[in-house]
Design a protein around this motif. Structure first.
Motif, PDB file in Angstrom:
ATOM      1  N   GLY A  66       0.924  -1.237   0.228  1.00  0.00           N
ATOM      2  CA  GLY A  66       0.015  -0.292   0.030  1.00  0.00           C
ATOM      3  C   GLY A  66       0.806   1.107  -0.072  1.00  0.00           C
ATOM      4  O   GLY A  66       2.393   1.742  -0.083  1.00  0.00           O
TER       5      GLY A  66
ATOM      6  N   SER B 121     -10.658   7.447  -4.814  1.00  0.00           N
ATOM      7  CA  SER B 121     -11.190   7.289  -4.025  1.00  0.00           C
ATOM      8  C   SER B 121     -10.978   5.750  -2.948  1.00  0.00           C
ATOM      9  O   SER B 121     -11.932   5.069  -1.992  1.00  0.00           O
ATOM     10  CB  SER B 121     -12.435   7.275  -4.326  1.00  0.00           C
ATOM     11  N   LYS B 122      -9.551   4.998  -2.933  1.00  0.00           N
ATOM     12  CA  LYS B 122      -9.027   3.995  -2.685  1.00  0.00           C
ATOM     13  C   LYS B 122      -8.179   4.038  -2.124  1.00  0.00           C
ATOM     14  O   LYS B 122      -7.590   4.559  -2.868  1.00  0.00           O
ATOM     15  CB  LYS B 122      -9.806   2.832  -4.139  1.00  0.00           C
ATOM     16  N   PRO B 123      -7.272   3.180  -1.637  1.00  0.00           N
ATOM     17  CA  PRO B 123      -6.323   3.578  -1.289  1.00  0.00           C
ATOM     18  C   PRO B 123      -5.632   3.363  -2.304  1.00  0.00           C
ATOM     19  O   PRO B 123      -5.859   2.597  -3.207  1.00  0.00           O
ATOM     20  CB  PRO B 123      -5.674   1.915  -0.045  1.00  0.00           C
TER      21      PRO B 123
ATOM     22  N   SER C 205     -15.067  -7.440   4.119  1.00  0.00           N
ATOM     23  CA  SER C 205     -14.993  -6.574   4.638  1.00  0.00           C
ATOM     24  C   SER C 205     -14.181  -5.994   5.103  1.00  0.00           C
ATOM     25  O   SER C 205     -13.250  -7.014   6.035  1.00  0.00           O
ATOM     26  CB  SER C 205     -16.181  -5.855   5.323  1.00  0.00           C
ATOM     27  N   ALA C 206     -13.407  -4.267   5.657  1.00  0.00           N
ATOM     28  CA  ALA C 206     -12.799  -4.310   6.591  1.00  0.00           C
ATOM     29  C   ALA C 206     -12.365  -4.714   7.653  1.00  0.00           C
ATOM     30  O   ALA C 206     -11.202  -5.094   8.530  1.00  0.00           O
ATOM     31  CB  ALA C 206     -12.396  -2.425   6.507  1.00  0.00           C
TER      32      ALA C 206
ATOM     33  N   ASP D 123      -8.408  -1.663   6.405  1.00  0.00           N
ATOM     34  CA  ASP D 123      -8.654  -1.614   4.815  1.00  0.00           C
ATOM     35  C   ASP D 123      -8.162  -2.181   3.130  1.00  0.00           C
ATOM     36  O   ASP D 123      -8.603  -1.975   2.779  1.00  0.00           O
ATOM     37  CB  ASP D 123      -9.338  -0.284   4.958  1.00  0.00           C
ATOM     38  N   LEU D 124      -6.496  -1.815   4.372  1.00  0.00           N
ATOM     39  CA  LEU D 124      -5.746  -2.403   2.874  1.00  0.00           C
ATOM     40  C   LEU D 124      -6.490  -3.772   2.282  1.00  0.00           C
ATOM     41  O   LEU D 124      -5.807  -4.244   1.314  1.00  0.00           O
ATOM     42  CB  LEU D 124      -3.895  -2.184   2.884  1.00  0.00           C
TER      43      LEU D 124
ATOM     44  N   HIS E 186      -9.264  -3.869   0.708  1.00  0.00           N
ATOM     45  CA  HIS E 186      -8.991  -3.430  -0.993  1.00  0.00           C
ATOM     46  C   HIS E 186      -8.731  -4.529  -1.682  1.00  0.00           C
ATOM     47  O   HIS E 186      -8.870  -4.330  -3.038  1.00  0.00           O
ATOM     48  CB  HIS E 186      -8.101  -2.283  -0.798  1.00  0.00           C
TER      49      HIS E 186
ATOM     50  N   ALA F 128     -10.787  -6.836  -3.032  1.00  0.00           N
ATOM     51  CA  ALA F 128     -11.932  -6.501  -3.590  1.00  0.00           C
ATOM     52  C   ALA F 128     -11.977  -7.137  -4.750  1.00  0.00           C
ATOM     53  O   ALA F 128     -13.489  -7.601  -4.835  1.00  0.00           O
ATOM     54  CB  ALA F 128     -11.945  -5.025  -3.566  1.00  0.00           C
TER      55      ALA F 128
ATOM     56  N   GLU G 108      -7.193   2.385 -12.203  1.00  0.00           N
ATOM     57  CA  GLU G 108      -5.840   2.137 -11.461  1.00  0.00           C
ATOM     58  C   GLU G 108      -4.858   2.931 -11.689  1.00  0.00           C
ATOM     59  O   GLU G 108      -3.517   3.054 -11.853  1.00  0.00           O
ATOM     60  CB  GLU G 108      -5.776   0.483 -11.201  1.00  0.00           C
TER      61      GLU G 108
ATOM     62  N   GLN H  99      -6.857  -4.755  -8.076  1.00  0.00           N
ATOM     63  CA  GLN H  99      -8.134  -5.181  -8.047  1.00  0.00           C
ATOM     64  C   GLN H  99      -8.746  -5.735  -9.861  1.00  0.00           C
ATOM     65  O   GLN H  99      -9.299  -5.858 -10.114  1.00  0.00           O
ATOM     66  CB  GLN H  99      -9.119  -3.628  -7.579  1.00  0.00           C
TER      67      GLN H  99
END
Lengths: 323, 323
Positions: free
Chosen positions: A82, A104-106, A150-151, A238-239, A242, A245, B176, B185
């Motif tokens: 990340g 909007s995303k890491p 989920s996170a 959270d990473l 992501h 996903a 991305e 992703q």
């Protein structure tokens, strides 16, 4: 629990359990003789390993003095790194002249995982002109994580914490970013501190999915940085969410924080040279500090007032690759 | 020699040697019970496996009829995918509105390697809106390759050839790419045809570091493409040299060609939907063909007038991921 991998002449090394003070060890049982084997069935294997840990307190361990450590996972099936520290991202945009990112995303990239260097091995590079830079980071190792996690659920998949130096070749990095394909040549093998910790070993320093420890970085014997891992804009959970996903993550996947960086970087310093160059660019319009030369050394250690030893020490020399 | 991996309930499966006609097999000797184990010491293990191959001609093999194949490497330590077909790159730039790239090096990204799906497994995705697309490719598997290898030297490190479907999520891919960090992703697990071939199995169809075979792609039973792998702008040896410019490659590294594509794409068709959309955009200003829906099927096979069977067949259904 503290785990490490020692050199036994094989590609994956041999898993050992290390005492809290780092002075003694016992080998893992034969059926879980590598860390990857342990992670492949962690819920079954962790209690077996944990059962060995008290024996070390009883003085049954052997001395670690003559051990040769490898990275905890000398090769891993997956490494996703990340870039979770906002102050680092902002400085890098300024250093390299990128537009500030509206995300909007890491941020995350797929890194090479087939080789992780030991904490003390010399690190060979082809050319100084490639812009050799260190990056001090924390990372987590997970068990099997299902696609779409989920996170909140992701937190419980974090099984081990490690400290690593994510080597970067800055001159190559920018052209590779411009292709949109991400980094290949700019991101060679990382180096990893010898000890992998279960999160409970950190006590209160592990919370919010973040490692609240200072990462002390010395370059050629001079203090370069001491930023805290606690300032991640998003946590490791959270990473992981992501990363998962659109895919399952396999046991043994390593997820990195990105270069540890704090808002008050002028006081605490940096975990990579590119950040200092970013500051210089901000201040004077141009970077002054050169990247690393062959023969340069870098040392990294995560410190805590309460807990000694932790991950052990990364201490390495950069050398020219010879054929 | 033809090798495959069969499902035995483990993560890495069991290595088998398959007869030229694909009808019979023998298990690999116990010490090289997985393909990765064989690759870890290929110079020693290849003759051992080759010695089994004639036994299959003598009718000593068992029937493959009830076998359940996995990918030849169900998980690999490294997967680096090139984009070596110029006609594909040009069309993608047009389809997605990118500036044409002026490149001095091959295009390549680091892909996820911890999971390769079997040729017939249903492929689960979270959402149709992510833009589910197939990409037919050839790839090579190498033994240990030293950092800085020349393209000429790289040729001899190519040990096995495979055929794969590099699944892509196009809606996620563009954002991305814009981060400069490359794809995470947008690039979930690939699917792989069951048989890995030593290059000699292709005869004259293997030369110049290229697979000179047509890759026939059917989407929902309708012919979609049949482009030749021979039109790579750079060969696999060049891709390997690029990949190894700043790192050692470990045994078992997989290097992909990128989507097989030919200049006369209007005659031969395409190996991915995005290319057809690129053509539509060129012709009418907008893409018409939608990406895949749940329930859609894709079939891929490399064909040769002289050599039957080759890699076997990829034939898959796209399904909605259920928790």
């Amino acid at each position: 629990m503290k785990l490490a991998t020692i050199d036994n002449g094989t590609r994956d090394g041999a898993l050992v359990i290390v005492s809290c003070d780092g002075q003694s060890y016992l080998p893992a049982p034969e059926k879980i003789s590598t860390l990857q084997m342990a992670l492949d069935n962690w819920s079954v294997n962790e209690p077996v390993l944990q059962a060995v840990y008290p024996e070390l307190k009883d003085g049954k361990g052997m001395s670690t003095a003559s051990l040769s450590y490898l990275a905890p996972l000398p090769r891993a099936w997956q490494w996703l790194d990340g870039s979770a520290f906002k102050s680092h991202g902002d400085l890098m945009d300024q250093a390299f002249g990128f537009e500030p990112k509206q995300l909007s995303k890491p941020l995350m990239y797929q890194g090479m995982s087939h080789q992780f260097l030991s904490a003390t091995a010399d690190v060979p590079f082809m050319r100084e002109e490639d812009g050799i830079d260190f990056e001090g980071e924390f990372a987590v190792i997970v068990d099997d994580v299902p696609m779409g996690v989920s996170a909140m659920q992701a937190l419980k998949h974090i099984k081990l914490l490690i400290l690593l130096n994510d080597w970067s070749l800055r001159t190559i990095a920018i052209p590779e970013m411009k292709t949109g394909f991400g980094w290949v040549q700019a991101k060679p093998a990382c180096s990893v501190a010898p000890v992998a910790l279960t999160p409970d070993e950190l006590g209160v320093a592990w919370h919010d999915g973040r490692v609240h420890l200072d990462l002390v970085v010395d370059w050629n014997g001079k203090r370069f940085g001491g930023a805290s891992g606690g300032e991640m804009g998003v946590g490791f959970h959270d990473l992981i969410a992501h990363a998962a996903a659109t895919r399952d993550l396999c046991a043994g996947t390593i997820i990195g924080s990105g270069t540890v960086s704090n808002k008050n970087y002028r006081e605490v310093g940096s975990s990579c040279i590119a950040e200092r160059r970013g500051m210089e660019t901000l201040d004077t319009g141009a970077a002054k500090t050169a990247y690393m030369s062959f023969g340069d050394q870098v040392r990294m250690e995560a410190i805590s007032a309460d807990i000694p030893h932790l991950f052990g020490i990364i201490s390495q020399k950069v050398i020219k690759k010879t054929s």
